[in-house]
Design a protein around this motif. Structure first.
Motif, mmCIF file in Angstrom:
data_model
loop_
_atom_site.group_PDB
_atom_site.id
_atom_site.type_symbol
_atom_site.label_atom_id
_atom_site.label_comp_id
_atom_site.label_asym_id
_atom_site.label_seq_id
_atom_site.Cartn_x
_atom_site.Cartn_y
_atom_site.Cartn_z
ATOM 1 N N PRO A 87 0.800 -1.228 0.000
ATOM 2 C CA PRO A 87 0.000 0.000 0.000
ATOM 3 C C PRO A 87 0.833 1.278 0.000
ATOM 4 O O PRO A 87 0.471 2.262 -0.657
ATOM 5 N N ASP A 88 1.955 1.276 0.717
ATOM 6 C CA ASP A 88 2.817 2.464 0.740
ATOM 7 C C ASP A 88 3.880 2.411 -0.349
ATOM 8 O O ASP A 88 4.734 3.284 -0.444
ATOM 9 N N GLU A 89 3.836 1.335 -1.183
ATOM 10 C CA GLU A 89 4.774 1.144 -2.297
ATOM 11 C C GLU A 89 6.226 1.181 -1.835
ATOM 12 O O GLU A 89 7.112 1.627 -2.554
ATOM 13 N N SER A 90 6.468 0.675 -0.612
ATOM 14 C CA SER A 90 7.834 0.610 -0.107
ATOM 15 C C SER A 90 8.599 -0.543 -0.737
ATOM 16 O O SER A 90 9.828 -0.507 -0.829
ATOM 17 N N ALA A 103 9.885 -14.054 -0.269
ATOM 18 C CA ALA A 103 9.076 -14.655 0.791
ATOM 19 C C ALA A 103 8.139 -13.597 1.370
ATOM 20 O O ALA A 103 8.469 -12.410 1.423
ATOM 21 N N ALA A 104 6.964 -14.035 1.793
ATOM 22 C CA ALA A 104 5.933 -13.111 2.272
ATOM 23 C C ALA A 104 6.400 -12.234 3.422
ATOM 24 O O ALA A 104 5.941 -11.100 3.577
ATOM 25 N N ASP A 105 7.324 -12.743 4.259
ATOM 26 C CA ASP A 105 7.792 -11.971 5.419
ATOM 27 C C ASP A 105 9.029 -11.137 5.121
ATOM 28 O O ASP A 105 9.572 -10.482 6.012
ATOM 29 N N ASP A 106 9.489 -11.149 3.876
ATOM 30 C CA ASP A 106 10.668 -10.366 3.484
ATOM 31 C C ASP A 106 10.220 -8.973 3.059
ATOM 32 O O ASP A 106 9.639 -8.807 1.995
ATOM 33 N N GLN A 107 10.502 -7.984 3.878
ATOM 34 C CA GLN A 107 10.090 -6.615 3.590
ATOM 35 C C GLN A 107 11.208 -5.775 2.971
ATOM 36 O O GLN A 107 11.003 -4.597 2.678
#
Length: 347
Positions: free
Chosen positions: A137-140, A160-164
């Motif tokens: 949403p914040d396009e980070s 991976a889903a938890d990789d930010q």
């Protein structure tokens, strides 16, 4: 490293069955576009352009399939029968929508809506899912995802889903091999290098770009380069990769299109600026189906300057072809009344 949302986002095109030139009218006959389509390698051209009124039109070769007011980056895909167009858009609350348009009945339905952003749509070989680049949403950061057309749910593919921290900057789906290729990078490293450049008052150093390939069941690393790289495409046989790299010196940017051998990871520049055109840093090169022609986006010498309703300006973009045997380039597609957003060569 996200794609720009607006009248002047970039793209590329092309292929058709025979070399020809056509003229057609748009906007109820008021707008005239001069088009020359080269068809080396076969296939059909699916392309979107946006005009100065921010109206986006979707073409299959010289036929307008659909038109809509631009509300976001116009990502799209077409089914193999050329009967269904999938495309994205935003509502007044800036929420993303994935639409399905039946081109025979003109029936439009919403497949998905959410706070994320989506671009670069590719329909899978079996036509059961859509691959796309999904933005937070914040396009980070951005990731590669797939949307199941039956269950109407999307699934994370990479990272991976938890990789930010890891973010996908570009990807390509090879329908012939049912495989994926992508570029990804560290958001933290990118911010760090930008901050360092701002502190020193110098041009930023490129963030390391990682090349990877695989399928929905797994993505493997191929190689990495310390260069500014904007896009990726793969040949139908899966043996070659195209990518656009560029350098920045102040306000000046110079791009080149490179060809990489997937097996050896060796690459070489094959297309750069010429007297007739200047490459865009997001040239989005793409192979023809037979691999003998490479299409790319550039600004032709003396390109027409357009201004949209918000006052933003950009020059008309032109699609050129590069013959891998003769090493010659030629102009193949141009619309002087709009800006090319993106394209794909479809069967």
């Amino acid at each position: 490293m996200k794609k720009k949302i607006a009248f002047f986002s970039v793209g590329i095109v092309l292929a058709a069955a025979v070399i020809f030139s056509v003229y057609w009218f748009m906007n109820k006959g008021e707008e005239k576009a001069d088009v020359s389509v080269s068809a080396a390698g076969g296939g059909n051209l699916l392309v979107s352009i946006t005009d100065t009124d921010l109206l986006t039109k979707y073409y299959l070769n010289d036929k307008v399939l659909h038109e809509d007011k631009l509300t976001s980056y116009p990502a799209f895909a077409l089914d193999q029968q050329h009967d269904v167009l999938y495309y994205t858009g935003n509502n007044d609350q800036n929420e993303m929508r994935l639409f399905k348009l039946d081109l025979k009945s003109n029936k439009k339905s919403t497949l998905y809506k959410g706070v994320e952003s989506a671009d670069s749509l590719f329909l899978s070989k079996d036509q059961t899912k859509i691959y796309f680049r999904l933005g937070s949403p914040d396009e980070s950061n951005f990731r590669l995802a797939s949307f199941d057309l039956k269950t109407k749910r999307y699934e994370n593919v990479f990272p991976a889903a938890d990789d930010q921290d890891d973010s996908v900057s570009s990807f390509f789906y090879n329908s012939d091999k049912d495989s994926l290729a992508l570029l990804h990078y560290s958001v933290e490293e990118d911010y760090k290098k930008t901050d360092e450049a701002n502190e020193k008052g110098t041009d930023p150093e490129p963030t390391k770009i990682h090349f990877a390939a695989g399928n929905q069941n797994g993505i493997d690393e191929l190689t990495s380069l310390d260069q500014f790289i904007s896009d990726i495409a793969v040949s139908a046989d899966g043996k070659s990769i195209l990518f656009t790299s560029y350098v920045e010196k102040g306000a000046e940017q110079t791009a080149k299109i490179n060809l990489m051998n997937v097996k050896t990871k060796k690459y070489e520049p094959i297309i750069s600026d010429q007297k007739d055109f200047t490459l865009l840093i997001d040239a989005q090169p793409q192979f023809s189906k037979d691999g003998k022609t490479i299409y790319f986006l550039a600004e032709a010498k003396g390109a027409k300057l357009l201004k949209d309703e918000t006052g933003r300006e950009a020059k008309v973009r032109t699609v050129y072809s590069y013959n891998t045997e003769t090493k010659k380039c030629q102009k193949v597609w141009e619309n002087p009344n709009g800006i090319i957003n993106s394209y794909s060569v479809v069967k």
